[in-house]
Design an enzyme around this catalytic site. Structure first.
Site, PDB file in Angstrom:
ATOM      1  N   GLU A 123       0.443  38.082  26.803  1.00 16.07           N
ATOM      2  CA  GLU A 123      -0.343  36.854  26.869  1.00 16.07           C
ATOM      3  C   GLU A 123       0.643  35.736  27.233  1.00 16.07           C
ATOM      4  O   GLU A 123       1.681  35.603  26.580  1.00 16.07           O
ATOM      5  CB  GLU A 123      -0.974  36.568  25.499  1.00 16.07           C
ATOM      6  CG  GLU A 123      -1.921  35.401  25.579  1.00 16.07           C
ATOM      7  CD  GLU A 123      -2.580  35.044  24.250  1.00 16.07           C
ATOM      8  OE1 GLU A 123      -2.406  35.767  23.264  1.00 16.07           O
ATOM      9  OE2 GLU A 123      -3.249  33.995  24.246  1.00 16.07           O
TER      10      GLU A 123
ATOM     11  N   ARG B 183       5.918  48.320  16.084  1.00 13.87           N
ATOM     12  CA  ARG B 183       6.593  47.134  16.622  1.00 13.87           C
ATOM     13  C   ARG B 183       8.080  47.215  16.333  1.00 13.87           C
ATOM     14  O   ARG B 183       8.490  47.787  15.325  1.00 13.87           O
ATOM     15  CB  ARG B 183       6.089  45.866  15.915  1.00 13.87           C
ATOM     16  CG  ARG B 183       4.695  45.482  16.219  1.00 13.87           C
ATOM     17  CD  ARG B 183       4.336  44.243  15.411  1.00 13.87           C
ATOM     18  NE  ARG B 183       4.574  43.037  16.182  1.00 13.87           N
ATOM     19  CZ  ARG B 183       3.688  42.546  17.057  1.00 13.87           C
ATOM     20  NH1 ARG B 183       2.544  43.148  17.274  1.00 13.87           N
ATOM     21  NH2 ARG B 183       3.950  41.445  17.706  1.00 13.87           N
TER      22      ARG B 183
ATOM     23  N   LYS C  46       5.787  35.094  18.634  1.00 14.75           N
ATOM     24  CA  LYS C  46       5.858  33.943  19.522  1.00 14.75           C
ATOM     25  C   LYS C  46       5.457  32.663  18.808  1.00 14.75           C
ATOM     26  O   LYS C  46       6.009  31.596  19.078  1.00 14.75           O
ATOM     27  CB  LYS C  46       4.936  34.166  20.729  1.00 14.75           C
ATOM     28  CG  LYS C  46       5.582  34.993  21.815  1.00 14.75           C
ATOM     29  CD  LYS C  46       4.647  35.179  22.987  1.00 14.75           C
ATOM     30  CE  LYS C  46       3.620  36.240  22.692  1.00 14.75           C
ATOM     31  NZ  LYS C  46       2.783  36.604  23.822  1.00 14.75           N
TER      32      LYS C  46
HETATM   33  P1  ATP Z   1       3.651  38.042  19.239  1.00 10.38           P
HETATM   34  O1  ATP Z   1       3.003  38.410  17.947  1.00 10.38           O
HETATM   35  O2  ATP Z   1       5.133  38.031  19.189  1.00 10.38           O
HETATM   36  O3  ATP Z   1       3.084  36.833  19.862  1.00 10.38           O
HETATM   37  P2  ATP Z   1       1.959  39.632  20.785  1.00 10.38           P
HETATM   38  O4  ATP Z   1       1.713  41.056  20.485  1.00 10.38           O
HETATM   39  O5  ATP Z   1       0.905  38.658  20.460  1.00 10.38           O
HETATM   40  O6  ATP Z   1       3.344  39.259  20.173  1.00 10.38           O
HETATM   41  P3  ATP Z   1       1.593  39.863  23.597  1.00 10.38           P
HETATM   42  O7  ATP Z   1       2.012  38.939  24.667  1.00 10.38           O
HETATM   43  O8  ATP Z   1       0.156  39.985  23.301  1.00 10.38           O
HETATM   44  O9  ATP Z   1       2.362  39.430  22.278  1.00 10.38           O
HETATM   45  O10 ATP Z   1       2.274  41.287  23.776  1.00 10.38           O
HETATM   46  C1  ATP Z   1       2.441  41.986  24.978  1.00 10.38           C
HETATM   47  C2  ATP Z   1       2.786  43.403  24.627  1.00 10.38           C
HETATM   48  O11 ATP Z   1       4.017  43.469  23.911  1.00 10.38           O
HETATM   49  C3  ATP Z   1       1.735  44.027  23.745  1.00 10.38           C
HETATM   50  O12 ATP Z   1       1.451  45.320  24.228  1.00 10.38           O
HETATM   51  C4  ATP Z   1       2.384  44.053  22.392  1.00 10.38           C
HETATM   52  O13 ATP Z   1       1.888  45.098  21.620  1.00 10.38           O
HETATM   53  C5  ATP Z   1       3.858  44.211  22.723  1.00 10.38           C
HETATM   54  N1  ATP Z   1       4.715  43.673  21.661  1.00 10.38           N
HETATM   55  C6  ATP Z   1       4.699  42.433  21.146  1.00 10.38           C
HETATM   56  N2  ATP Z   1       5.583  42.305  20.139  1.00 10.38           N
HETATM   57  C7  ATP Z   1       6.201  43.513  20.026  1.00 10.38           C
HETATM   58  C8  ATP Z   1       7.222  44.042  19.165  1.00 10.38           C
HETATM   59  N3  ATP Z   1       7.792  43.291  18.223  1.00 10.38           N
HETATM   60  N4  ATP Z   1       7.591  45.328  19.336  1.00 10.38           N
HETATM   61  C9  ATP Z   1       7.032  46.071  20.298  1.00 10.38           C
HETATM   62  N5  ATP Z   1       6.060  45.648  21.130  1.00 10.38           N
HETATM   63  C10 ATP Z   1       5.639  44.387  21.002  1.00 10.38           C
HETATM   64 MG    MG Z   2      -0.766  37.930  21.144  1.00 11.45          MG
END
Ligand code: ATP
Ligand code: MG
Length: 556
Positions: free
Chosen positions: A38, A263, A273
């Protein structure tokens, strides 16, 4: 919290096994994966794990990977983030086959929602967000059906169209799936599919005022793109039945399958983020690319290489547990490994103390030979100037040394790396009693490489020649957050380390004058450093310490 023991880099993982079986059984013709960020912030090292996993798995089977911006939430998204994400994925060494924006599929998603309404599988609901939450039930109690659940198909079609036209305010109505308010899986209790948000979108502008929810949009995006294996993090495991429901009820031709992995979390690191954005917004760091941040851009600026980050991701492998926390020392281990043979060696004095060698001829400068990297002879040699005046490290001298101190003190002799033995003869102080200069003598017989065996000294210290030395700034970092398992705790601002950055002003060897941003060096005794791209100017070199030389961390 216990840290996980890394599994071997080459180890297989369950997703790889499934992919191989799917190809063999003819369930899929090729492997298609996607990385779906995102664009609401910069990528962090957790994302790197997802990137490596998606790209490397597809690559292994000769398949392809898409980069897809999951931009269904206009309030938080921005083109600045889109650009930084593209840059970071490329820098990590991956190239997407196709680039998509989820928002490009809004029309199709809308049409599929109309199909759901026609089939009696979705309805417009007037309950407020709070009422929906209150009637959702709990793990032990079923939810309550909405009074709007049995609206006619015609009424739903009309209301949904009017939602799209902007006739209602934010929050006034939503579109919900009609599944089962008594389902043991709370995600299946008539989840919201569309919400009203009168907001400007970075890609679609003001065209839309209704936006699809993640659980509805994500499976459709995967299916529209022809993704075969949709890899996400463990917290979505409970959403899988809904994912499958959306693909099935929307009658998508391509049927992607969702698989989950744990994760990546690191000790002493916040990863979400939202929290990283808070650090940026509250100016606790110098932007998203501050070298203390676990963002890809921060790690890059600190001096990490894509190789080191990819190695970490391989090493931690695919674990199906939610709260594994990897020791941040493991990342340091991989950058040391990567730079060991690549980085030229050099000497730098971070806290200078002037030394005058009284018996060295005035005005004479001699050039000394030194290896560029003793562990990699192919890198050749360099020349270092030596003269009557040099700088040494302030803490390589003590006027009253404790027992066992083998560096300089009055009357003691040490080796200057690559040069001669010097002996401290006199200590010069200012009016306040601070040591400002040392007077030493040197022994011309003891030149490095001359085979001198007359006597031994216990200490070897580094130095730089004073008249040619280049002034430099050194930025030394400690963890930004002091906690072993940050992701678990909500409040984190009180865990921010007030001493995470130390700035020192000293000197580097003259032959560093051509160093460019991102050049990396091993500075004798101090560790690996990267030329900072943001603060370095033509007059002043600024170095970020990537990592110190030693670590007690054992990988295997
Ligand atoms: P955050 O909680 O840090 O904002 P998010 O999952 O909301 O992370 P996205 O931009 O939606 O962030 O994530 C893009 C991809 O990266 C998704 O497939 C998500 O599952 C993966 N991802 C995000 N954080 C991690 C992590 N700490 N370890 C592994 N994969 C991750
Ligand atoms: Mg997200």
């Amino acid at each position: 919290m216990e840290t996980t023991k890394p599994v071997s880099a080459s180890s297989s993982n369950y997703i790889k096994t499934i992919m191989a079986e799917d190809l063999k059984a003819g369930r899929v013709k090729e492997i298609v994966t996607r990385f779906p960020p995102e664009p609401n912030g910069y990528l962090h090292i957790g994302h790197a794990k997802s990137i490596c996993l998606n790209f490397e798995l597809a690559d292994e089977f000769g398949g392809r990977t898409h980069l897809r911006f999951d931009d269904t939430n206009p309030l938080k998204e921005d083109t600045e983030y889109v650009e930084s994400i593209k840059e970071d994925v490329k820098w990590l060494g991956f190239d997407w086959e196709k680039l998509f924006f989820a928002s490009d599929f809004f029309e199709e998603m809308y049409n599929r929602a109309v199909l759901l309404i026609r089939k009696g599988k979705a309805y417009v609901c007037d309950l407020t967000a709070e009422q929906i939450r209150e009637t959702r039930g709990t793990l032990t109690e079923p939810g309550k059906e909405s009074p709007y659940r049995n609206r006619s198909v015609e009424e739903n079609l009309d209301l949904f169209e009017r939602m799209r036209k902007g006739e209602f305010q934010n929050g006034e109505k939503v579109l919900r799936a009609k599944i089962d308010m008594a389902s043991p899986n709370i995600n299946m209790r008539d989840p919201v599919l569309y919400r009203i948000s009168h907001a400007h979108h970075h890609n679609t502008g003001d065209k839309w005022c209704i936006y699809p929810m993640y659980d509805y949009a994500h499976p459709l995006e995967d299916a529209i793109e022809g993704v075969t294996h949709s890899i996400c993090t463990m917290e979505f495991a409970d959403h899988r039945p809904l994912y499958d429901w959306v693909v099935r009820e929307c009658e998508m031709e391509c049927v992607p399958q969702q698989y989950e992995f744990g994760r990546l979390n690191l000790t002493n690191t916040v990863m979400s983020k939202r929290k990283l954005k808070q650090l940026v917004d509250e100016k606790l760091v110098d932007g998203w690319d501050d070298p203390r941040m676990p963002t890809i851009s921060g790690l890059r600026r600190k001096g990490y290489t894509p190789e080191a980050i990819r190695e970490l991701c391989r090493e931690v492998g695919v674990v199906k547990t939610n709260n594994s926390v990897v020791d941040d020392k493991l990342l340091e281990h991989f950058i040391r490994e990567d730079l060991k043979l690549k980085a030229p060696r050099t000497m730098a004095v971070l806290q200078p103390l002037k030394v005058v060698i009284t018996n060295y001829p005035e005005g004479q400068v001699e050039m000394l030979d030194a290896e560029i990297n003793p562990e990699n002879e192919a890198m050749g040699t360099r020349q270092i100037p030596f003269s009557r005046e040099i700088y040494i490290e302030r803490d390589d001298f003590m006027e009253e040394p404790p027992k066992g101190y083998h560096r300089l003190f009055p009357g003691n002799e040490v080796r200057l790396k690559h040069a001669y033995f010097i002996k401290c003869e006199e200590v010069i102080k200012d009016a306040d009693g601070n040591v400002v200069e040392l007077r030493c003598t040197y022994d011309p017989e003891t030149k490095s490489g001359s085979g001198f065996t007359g006597r031994k000294v216990k200490g070897t210290i580094h130095w730089v020649e004073a008249t040619s030395a280049k002034p430099a700034e050194f930025r030394l970092y400690e963890p930004l957050i002091l906690d072993d398992n940050m992701e678990e705790s909500e409040s984190f601002l009180d865990k921010v380390n007030p001493n995470s950055l130390e700035i020192l002003h000293g000197y580097v060897e003259d032959n560093m004058k051509n160093a460019k941003p991102y050049d990396k060096f091993q500075m004798f005794r101090h560790g690996y450093f990267n030329v900072d791209p943001k603060h370095t100017t033509t007059d002043k070199l600024v170095f970020n310490r990537i990592v110190s030389l030693k670590s007690s961390f054992q990988v295997k």
